[in-house]
Design an enzyme around this catalytic site. Structure first.
Site, PDB file in Angstrom:
ATOM      1  CE  LYS A  12      32.473  25.704   9.744  1.00 37.90           C
ATOM      2  NZ  LYS A  12      33.392  24.583   8.974  1.00 37.90           N
ATOM      3  N   PRO A  95      28.574  30.526   0.212  1.00 40.07           N
ATOM      4  CG  PRO A  95      30.507  29.411  -0.327  1.00 40.07           C
ATOM      5  CD  PRO A  95      29.894  30.816   0.146  1.00 40.07           C
ATOM      6  N   GLY A  97      26.623  24.673   1.644  1.00 38.61           N
ATOM      7  CA  GLY A  97      27.384  23.313   1.457  1.00 38.61           C
ATOM      8  C   GLY A  97      29.014  23.516   1.317  1.00 38.61           C
ATOM      9  CB  VAL A 100      32.479  29.084   4.944  1.00 43.17           C
ATOM     10  CG1 VAL A 100      33.611  28.951   4.248  1.00 43.17           C
ATOM     11  CG2 VAL A 100      31.249  29.134   3.809  1.00 43.17           C
ATOM     12  CG  ASP A 137      30.171  23.525  12.175  1.00 43.43           C
ATOM     13  OD1 ASP A 137      30.928  22.998  12.843  1.00 43.43           O
ATOM     14  OD2 ASP A 137      30.318  23.380  10.798  1.00 43.43           O
TER      15      ASP A 137
HETATM   16  C1  LIG Z   1      32.767  19.551   9.259  1.00 41.73           C
HETATM   17  C2  LIG Z   1      32.544  20.615  10.237  1.00 41.73           C
HETATM   18  O1  LIG Z   1      31.728  21.647   9.608  1.00 41.73           O
HETATM   19  C3  LIG Z   1      33.596  21.173  11.072  1.00 41.73           C
HETATM   20  O2  LIG Z   1      33.313  22.296  11.578  1.00 41.73           O
HETATM   21  C4  LIG Z   1      31.245  20.066  11.068  1.00 41.73           C
HETATM   22  O3  LIG Z   1      31.679  18.964  12.035  1.00 41.73           O
HETATM   23  C5  LIG Z   1      30.088  19.469  10.433  1.00 41.73           C
HETATM   24  O4  LIG Z   1      28.938  20.158  11.184  1.00 41.73           O
HETATM   25  P1  LIG Z   1      27.630  20.420  10.570  1.00 41.73           P
HETATM   26  O5  LIG Z   1      27.704  20.680   9.098  1.00 41.73           O
HETATM   27  O6  LIG Z   1      26.548  21.313  11.776  1.00 41.73           O
HETATM   28  O7  LIG Z   1      27.128  18.975  10.573  1.00 41.73           O
HETATM   29  P2  LIG Z   1      25.531  18.539  11.109  1.00 41.73           P
HETATM   30  O8  LIG Z   1      24.520  18.858  10.026  1.00 41.73           O
HETATM   31  O9  LIG Z   1      25.569  18.297  12.640  1.00 41.73           O
HETATM   32  O10 LIG Z   1      25.883  16.832  10.464  1.00 41.73           O
HETATM   33  C6  LIG Z   1      25.740  16.520   9.145  1.00 41.73           C
HETATM   34  C7  LIG Z   1      26.303  14.908   9.044  1.00 41.73           C
HETATM   35  O11 LIG Z   1      27.596  14.762   9.260  1.00 41.73           O
HETATM   36  C8  LIG Z   1      27.996  13.695  10.070  1.00 41.73           C
HETATM   37  N1  LIG Z   1      28.750  14.285  11.014  1.00 41.73           N
HETATM   38  C9  LIG Z   1      28.845  15.451  11.483  1.00 41.73           C
HETATM   39  C10 LIG Z   1      29.538  16.132  12.429  1.00 41.73           C
HETATM   40  C11 LIG Z   1      30.698  15.346  12.956  1.00 41.73           C
HETATM   41  N2  LIG Z   1      31.317  15.868  13.929  1.00 41.73           N
HETATM   42  N3  LIG Z   1      30.381  13.885  12.944  1.00 41.73           N
HETATM   43  C12 LIG Z   1      29.592  13.489  11.810  1.00 41.73           C
HETATM   44  O12 LIG Z   1      29.615  12.174  11.509  1.00 41.73           O
HETATM   45  C13 LIG Z   1      26.847  13.319  10.490  1.00 41.73           C
HETATM   46  O13 LIG Z   1      26.673  11.867   9.573  1.00 41.73           O
HETATM   47  C14 LIG Z   1      25.657  14.261  10.565  1.00 41.73           C
HETATM   48  O14 LIG Z   1      24.370  13.571  10.058  1.00 41.73           O
HETATM   49  N1  LIG Z   2      19.528  29.098   6.105  1.00 41.65           N
HETATM   50  C1  LIG Z   2      20.257  28.233   5.625  1.00 41.65           C
HETATM   51  N2  LIG Z   2      21.313  28.490   5.060  1.00 41.65           N
HETATM   52  C2  LIG Z   2      22.132  27.725   4.393  1.00 41.65           C
HETATM   53  N3  LIG Z   2      21.884  26.430   4.069  1.00 41.65           N
HETATM   54  C3  LIG Z   2      20.816  25.914   5.037  1.00 41.65           C
HETATM   55  C4  LIG Z   2      20.016  26.812   5.408  1.00 41.65           C
HETATM   56  N4  LIG Z   2      19.115  26.213   6.468  1.00 41.65           N
HETATM   57  C5  LIG Z   2      19.215  24.860   5.890  1.00 41.65           C
HETATM   58  N5  LIG Z   2      20.303  24.705   4.921  1.00 41.65           N
HETATM   59  C6  LIG Z   2      20.849  23.467   4.574  1.00 41.65           C
HETATM   60  O1  LIG Z   2      22.148  23.042   5.241  1.00 41.65           O
HETATM   61  C7  LIG Z   2      23.089  22.821   4.494  1.00 41.65           C
HETATM   62  C8  LIG Z   2      24.422  23.050   4.774  1.00 41.65           C
HETATM   63  O2  LIG Z   2      24.153  24.363   4.940  1.00 41.65           O
HETATM   64  P1  LIG Z   2      25.731  25.294   5.356  1.00 41.65           P
HETATM   65  O3  LIG Z   2      25.736  26.520   4.648  1.00 41.65           O
HETATM   66  O4  LIG Z   2      25.912  25.321   6.918  1.00 41.65           O
HETATM   67  O5  LIG Z   2      26.694  24.428   4.998  1.00 41.65           O
HETATM   68  P2  LIG Z   2      28.302  24.177   5.246  1.00 41.65           P
HETATM   69  O6  LIG Z   2      29.304  25.432   4.950  1.00 41.65           O
HETATM   70  O7  LIG Z   2      28.922  22.944   4.615  1.00 41.65           O
HETATM   71  O8  LIG Z   2      28.382  24.036   6.803  1.00 41.65           O
HETATM   72  P3  LIG Z   2      29.302  23.293   7.667  1.00 41.65           P
HETATM   73  O9  LIG Z   2      30.816  23.880   7.609  1.00 41.65           O
HETATM   74  O10 LIG Z   2      28.849  23.513   9.177  1.00 41.65           O
HETATM   75  O11 LIG Z   2      29.628  21.729   7.086  1.00 41.65           O
HETATM   76  C9  LIG Z   2      22.645  23.218   3.159  1.00 41.65           C
HETATM   77  O12 LIG Z   2      23.149  22.416   2.035  1.00 41.65           O
HETATM   78  C10 LIG Z   2      21.023  23.616   3.041  1.00 41.65           C
HETATM   79  O13 LIG Z   2      20.433  22.440   2.349  1.00 41.65           O
END
Ligand SMILES: C[C@](O)(CO)[C@H](O)COP(=O)(O)OP(=O)(O)OC[C@H]1O[C@@H](n2ccc(N)nc2=O)[C@H](O)[C@@H]1O
Ligand SMILES: Nc1ncnc2c1ncn2[C@@H]1O[C@H](COP(=O)(O)OP(=O)(O)OP(=O)(O)O)[C@@H](O)[C@H]1O
Length: 280
Positions: A12, A95, A97, A100, A137
């Site tokens: 996304k 990628p 973290g 996306v 997300d």
């Molecule tokens: C930045 C976005 O990717 C936008 O789509 C999301 O809001 C993040 O969603 P996500 O990766 O699923 O995040 P989560 O795994 O739920 O949260 C990771 C950490 O980010 C912070 N967090 C996340 C989402 C949010 N709305 N407020 C927060 O403060 C919190 O400290 C949480 O512990």
């Molecule tokens: N199946 C998985 N694929 C990717 N990451 C995973 C998975 N399971 C757990 N994780 C952990 O979740 C963290 C965040 O992964 P993700 O790929 O959703 O990051 P992101 O693209 O930054 O997501 P967002 O946009 O929701 O912040 C990774 O750094 C990893 O430690």
């Protein structure tokens, strides 16, 4: 031998992202526009009768019990008292973290796919509710339509932004979502606006300034990209994207990217590729 089924787990983008407040539990209130991409991971799932969830190719950096694929499958088992299991193989292209949503998308694909394969009969609404336990997300990927999202990302209003072509690039740096949301200088009080108003103003990401200030890799890449096309950060980074009008233009720009930077070209999708394949 049991059959194996293949499911897309798309990326996304946050086409815009505004932070409008902070809740008592520390999570931030957002107004964001989600769109899917026709690029992502893929899951191959073989249902089994033994009740075990087996990841056939675990991620090197993520212990199995933390892997969102494993967590989503066990959560669905618990919620439905299902006695079936699954062997799951992941083709990882997104990628980690990167902003996306790869991990969240994997979790959502598992919930939607296993609900079908195990015939557990939950609605997409219920699966989205369960998904929220795994991450903010996850619900958008379960619901599968491009949306203006509020709350922490779970209150979704259908939206149909133009399905542009994007060049998505990942600077060579890892950015923790929690670290950005905890940063003292993060703007947290963008006024709440209607969807129509957000759509009609220039699109921006409230996380972008501090991410650019803190990570020179992101600053340099965005400064380069913006010479060619409107470009922004997605989520809390590290990925940045440029939006262009055609595949040709996207591929030409991608071909010029700095060598040390990974990325891909993709087209925006207002219906998730997962839902396109499951509910044509
Ligand atoms: C930045 C976005 O990717 C936008 O789509 C999301 O809001 C993040 O969603 P996500 O990766 O699923 O995040 P989560 O795994 O739920 O949260 C990771 C950490 O980010 C912070 N967090 C996340 C989402 C949010 N709305 N407020 C927060 O403060 C919190 O400290 C949480 O512990
Ligand atoms: N199946 C998985 N694929 C990717 N990451 C995973 C998975 N399971 C757990 N994780 C952990 O979740 C963290 C965040 O992964 P993700 O790929 O959703 O990051 P992101 O693209 O930054 O997501 P967002 O946009 O929701 O912040 C990774 O750094 C990893 O430690």
């Amino acid at each position: 031998m049991a059959d194996t089924f293949h499911f897309p787990s798309p990326a996304k983008l946050n086409l815009f992202l505004y932070i409008t407040g902070k809740r008592a539990d520390g999570y931030h209130e957002l107004q964001t526009l989600f769109q899917f991409l026709d690029f992502g991971d893929e899951l191959a799932i073989t249902p089994t009768q033994d009740g075990k969830i087996t990841l056939l190719n675990p991620l090197a950096d993520v212990p199995t019990e933390h892997n969102l694929i494993y967590r989503a499958a066990t959560l669905l088992q618990q919620q439905t008292a299902c006695k079936q299991g699954a062997n799951i193989a992941l083709t990882k292209r997104l990628p980690m973290g990167g902003g996306v949503g790869g991990g969240s998308s994997n979790a959502a694909t598992v919930l939607v796919a296993l609900n079908q394969l195990w015939q557990t009969g939950l609605s997409l609404e219920k699966l989205a509710e369960i998904g929220l336990i795994l991450g903010a997300d996850v619900p958008i990927f379960v619901r599968g339509f491009a949306a203006f999202a509020e709350g922490v990302g779970e209150k979704l209003s259908l939206c149909s932004p133009p399905e542009k072509w994007y060049v998505v690039l990942k600077p060579n740096v890892a950015i923790s979502t929690a670290r950005i949301f905890n940063h003292p200088d993060l703007p947290r009080n963008t006024p709440v606006r209607s969807m129509a108003e957000c759509l009609s103003q220039p699109w921006a990401n409230d996380c972008e300034k501090i991410v650019r200030d803190q990570y020179s890799e992101v600053e340099e890449l965005l400064a380069w990209l913006v010479q060619y096309a409107p470009s922004r950060l997605t989520g809390t980074g590290a990925c940045v994207f440029a939006e262009v009008e055609s595949e040709d233009e996207a591929r030409r720009l991608f071909a010029q990217k700095p060598r040390n930077v990974e990325g891909f070209v993709a087209k925006g999708q207002n219906i998730s590729p997962l839902h396109q394949s499951l509910f044509p």
